[in-house]
Motif scaffolding. Structure first.
Motif, PDB file in Angstrom:
ATOM      1  N   PRO A  53       0.827  -1.209   0.000  1.00 40.86           N
ATOM      2  CA  PRO A  53       0.000   0.000   0.000  1.00 40.86           C
ATOM      3  C   PRO A  53       0.862   1.259   0.000  1.00 40.86           C
ATOM      4  O   PRO A  53       1.915   1.301   0.630  1.00 40.86           O
ATOM      5  N   GLN A  54       0.401   2.248  -0.723  1.00 44.09           N
ATOM      6  CA  GLN A  54       1.080   3.535  -0.765  1.00 44.09           C
ATOM      7  C   GLN A  54       0.583   4.389   0.401  1.00 44.09           C
ATOM      8  O   GLN A  54      -0.608   4.460   0.648  1.00 44.09           O
ATOM      9  N   GLU A  55       1.489   5.026   1.108  1.00 42.68           N
ATOM     10  CA  GLU A  55       1.109   5.900   2.215  1.00 42.68           C
ATOM     11  C   GLU A  55       0.691   7.253   1.650  1.00 42.68           C
ATOM     12  O   GLU A  55       1.406   7.864   0.867  1.00 42.68           O
ATOM     13  N   GLU A  56      -0.489   7.705   2.052  1.00 46.38           N
ATOM     14  CA  GLU A  56      -0.955   9.007   1.611  1.00 46.38           C
ATOM     15  C   GLU A  56      -0.514  10.052   2.626  1.00 46.38           C
ATOM     16  O   GLU A  56      -0.762   9.903   3.813  1.00 46.38           O
ATOM     17  N   PRO A  57       0.137  11.117   2.174  1.00 52.24           N
ATOM     18  CA  PRO A  57       0.672  12.090   3.108  1.00 52.24           C
ATOM     19  C   PRO A  57      -0.404  12.869   3.868  1.00 52.24           C
ATOM     20  O   PRO A  57      -0.289  13.093   5.048  1.00 52.24           O
ATOM     21  N   ASP A  58      -1.435  13.289   3.192  1.00 52.38           N
ATOM     22  CA  ASP A  58      -2.494  14.058   3.844  1.00 52.38           C
ATOM     23  C   ASP A  58      -3.851  13.470   3.489  1.00 52.38           C
ATOM     24  O   ASP A  58      -4.213  13.405   2.322  1.00 52.38           O
ATOM     25  N   GLN A  59      -4.585  13.073   4.546  1.00 54.63           N
ATOM     26  CA  GLN A  59      -5.928  12.548   4.349  1.00 54.63           C
ATOM     27  C   GLN A  59      -6.906  13.468   5.046  1.00 54.63           C
ATOM     28  O   GLN A  59      -6.594  14.018   6.099  1.00 54.63           O
ATOM     29  N   GLU A  60      -8.063  13.599   4.455  1.00 51.66           N
ATOM     30  CA  GLU A  60      -9.094  14.416   5.103  1.00 51.66           C
ATOM     31  C   GLU A  60      -9.654  13.631   6.285  1.00 51.66           C
ATOM     32  O   GLU A  60     -10.133  12.519   6.124  1.00 51.66           O
ATOM     33  N   PRO A  61      -9.582  14.190   7.506  1.00 55.99           N
ATOM     34  CA  PRO A  61     -10.083  13.460   8.673  1.00 55.99           C
ATOM     35  C   PRO A  61     -11.608  13.406   8.675  1.00 55.99           C
ATOM     36  O   PRO A  61     -12.271  14.151   7.956  1.00 55.99           O
ATOM     37  N   ASP A  62     -12.136  12.533   9.501  1.00 59.96           N
ATOM     38  CA  ASP A  62     -13.579  12.431   9.692  1.00 59.96           C
ATOM     39  C   ASP A  62     -14.103  13.821  10.073  1.00 59.96           C
ATOM     40  O   ASP A  62     -13.529  14.497  10.923  1.00 59.96           O
ATOM     41  N   THR A  85      -3.428  19.589  11.228  1.00 57.99           N
ATOM     42  CA  THR A  85      -2.284  18.982  10.534  1.00 57.99           C
ATOM     43  C   THR A  85      -2.040  17.565  11.043  1.00 57.99           C
ATOM     44  O   THR A  85      -1.833  16.636  10.248  1.00 57.99           O
ATOM     45  N   ALA A  86      -2.087  17.369  12.363  1.00 58.29           N
ATOM     46  CA  ALA A  86      -1.863  16.035  12.929  1.00 58.29           C
ATOM     47  C   ALA A  86      -2.959  15.063  12.492  1.00 58.29           C
ATOM     48  O   ALA A  86      -2.663  13.911  12.154  1.00 58.29           O
ATOM     49  N   MET A  87      -4.205  15.511  12.470  1.00 56.83           N
ATOM     50  CA  MET A  87      -5.300  14.625  12.054  1.00 56.83           C
ATOM     51  C   MET A  87      -5.169  14.235  10.586  1.00 56.83           C
ATOM     52  O   MET A  87      -5.417  13.086  10.221  1.00 56.83           O
ATOM     53  N   ARG A  88      -4.773  15.167   9.744  1.00 53.76           N
ATOM     54  CA  ARG A  88      -4.633  14.867   8.315  1.00 53.76           C
ATOM     55  C   ARG A  88      -3.484  13.914   8.045  1.00 53.76           C
ATOM     56  O   ARG A  88      -3.520  13.149   7.098  1.00 53.76           O
ATOM     57  N   ARG A  89      -2.484  13.959   8.888  1.00 48.83           N
ATOM     58  CA  ARG A  89      -1.331  13.067   8.710  1.00 48.83           C
ATOM     59  C   ARG A  89      -1.462  11.782   9.502  1.00 48.83           C
ATOM     60  O   ARG A  89      -0.578  10.938   9.452  1.00 48.83           O
ATOM     61  N   GLY A  90      -2.531  11.671  10.279  1.00 54.77           N
ATOM     62  CA  GLY A  90      -2.746  10.459  11.063  1.00 54.77           C
ATOM     63  C   GLY A  90      -1.843  10.361  12.278  1.00 54.77           C
ATOM     64  O   GLY A  90      -1.616   9.277  12.800  1.00 54.77           O
ATOM     65  N   GLY A  91      -1.328  11.493  12.725  1.00 53.15           N
ATOM     66  CA  GLY A  91      -0.423  11.502  13.870  1.00 53.15           C
ATOM     67  C   GLY A  91      -1.146  11.787  15.173  1.00 53.15           C
ATOM     68  O   GLY A  91      -2.367  11.926  15.217  1.00 53.15           O
ATOM     69  N   ARG A  92      -0.367  11.868  16.222  1.00 54.81           N
ATOM     70  CA  ARG A  92      -0.906  12.194  17.544  1.00 54.81           C
ATOM     71  C   ARG A  92      -1.190  13.692  17.620  1.00 54.81           C
ATOM     72  O   ARG A  92      -0.476  14.491  17.025  1.00 54.81           O
ATOM     73  N   LEU A  93      -2.195  14.026  18.427  1.00 54.64           N
ATOM     74  CA  LEU A  93      -2.482  15.433  18.649  1.00 54.64           C
ATOM     75  C   LEU A  93      -1.429  16.008  19.581  1.00 54.64           C
ATOM     76  O   LEU A  93      -1.021  15.362  20.546  1.00 54.64           O
ATOM     77  N   PRO A  94      -0.972  17.232  19.301  1.00 51.56           N
ATOM     78  CA  PRO A  94       0.068  17.823  20.139  1.00 51.56           C
ATOM     79  C   PRO A  94      -0.465  18.184  21.517  1.00 51.56           C
ATOM     80  O   PRO A  94      -1.637  18.486  21.696  1.00 51.56           O
ATOM     81  N   VAL A  95       0.434  18.156  22.483  1.00 49.66           N
ATOM     82  CA  VAL A  95       0.096  18.528  23.856  1.00 49.66           C
ATOM     83  C   VAL A  95       0.133  20.051  23.959  1.00 49.66           C
ATOM     84  O   VAL A  95       0.977  20.701  23.353  1.00 49.66           O
ATOM     85  N   THR A  96      -0.794  20.605  24.729  1.00 54.26           N
ATOM     86  CA  THR A  96      -0.824  22.051  24.918  1.00 54.26           C
ATOM     87  C   THR A  96      -0.850  22.385  26.402  1.00 54.26           C
ATOM     88  O   THR A  96      -1.385  21.624  27.205  1.00 54.26           O
ATOM     89  N   ARG A  97      -0.268  23.506  26.732  1.00 53.30           N
ATOM     90  CA  ARG A  97      -0.289  23.995  28.107  1.00 53.30           C
ATOM     91  C   ARG A  97      -1.223  25.195  28.245  1.00 53.30           C
ATOM     92  O   ARG A  97      -1.241  25.859  29.273  1.00 53.30           O
ATOM     93  N   LEU A  98      -1.984  25.464  27.210  1.00 50.64           N
ATOM     94  CA  LEU A  98      -2.888  26.609  27.219  1.00 50.64           C
ATOM     95  C   LEU A  98      -3.914  26.550  28.352  1.00 50.64           C
ATOM     96  O   LEU A  98      -4.099  27.557  29.046  1.00 50.64           O
ATOM     97  N   PRO A  99      -4.568  25.414  28.610  1.00 50.51           N
ATOM     98  CA  PRO A  99      -5.506  25.376  29.734  1.00 50.51           C
ATOM     99  C   PRO A  99      -4.822  25.633  31.084  1.00 50.51           C
ATOM    100  O   PRO A  99      -5.389  26.308  31.951  1.00 50.51           O
ATOM    101  N   LEU A 100      -3.614  25.130  31.259  1.00 48.79           N
ATOM    102  CA  LEU A 100      -2.867  25.362  32.503  1.00 48.79           C
ATOM    103  C   LEU A 100      -2.557  26.845  32.658  1.00 48.79           C
ATOM    104  O   LEU A 100      -2.725  27.423  33.742  1.00 48.79           O
TER     105      LEU A 100
END
Length: 120
Positions: free
Chosen positions: A8-17, A85-100
């Motif tokens: 299978p070919q890996e697709e770089p950017d996929q439209e997330p749900d 960007t993370a969802m389109r690439r199928g990666g993990r969502l980045p951690v944020t300290r904004l709520p803290l």
């Protein structure tokens, strides 16, 4: 990606749900509402907070809240963009300290406001 047949070919950017995209957008809008509340609270503190003849406590509270609103607005956009960007690439969502940061800022400003109100 592989060039071998049958692999299978890996697709770089996929439209997330679309549900995840809309959830990300709702989170972004919630952060914007929070920043608007920080702006309004900061401007109200400067305008209406009566702590006696000295206006500097109200100005400090106002500056801190408006600055928190600006940081929240910028951080919300950055977080929204990183999540998409993370969802389109199928990666993990980045951690944020904004709520803290928001929680700590509002707690400190509230405590300062309470102390000056009791002090008066």
């Amino acid at each position: 990606m592989t060039d071998q047949p049958g692999q299978p070919q890996e697709e770089p950017d996929q439209e997330p749900d679309y549900r995840f995209t809309l959830a990300n957008e709702r989170t972004y809008l919630a952060y914007l509402r929070t920043s608007l509340a920080c702006y309004a609270g900061g401007l109200s503190a400067v305008q209406f907070l009566d702590l006696g003849n000295d206006r500097w406590p109200a100005r400090i509270i106002g500056i801190v809240l408006v600055t928190a609103g600006i940081v929240t607005t910028a951080g919300a956009f950055l977080r929204w963009q990183q999540n998409i960007t993370a969802m389109r690439r199928g990666g993990r969502l980045p951690v944020t300290r904004l709520p803290l940061m928001l929680g700590a800022t509002i707690t400190v400003v509230g405590a300062i406001g309470l102390l000056f109100t009791l002090w008066r």
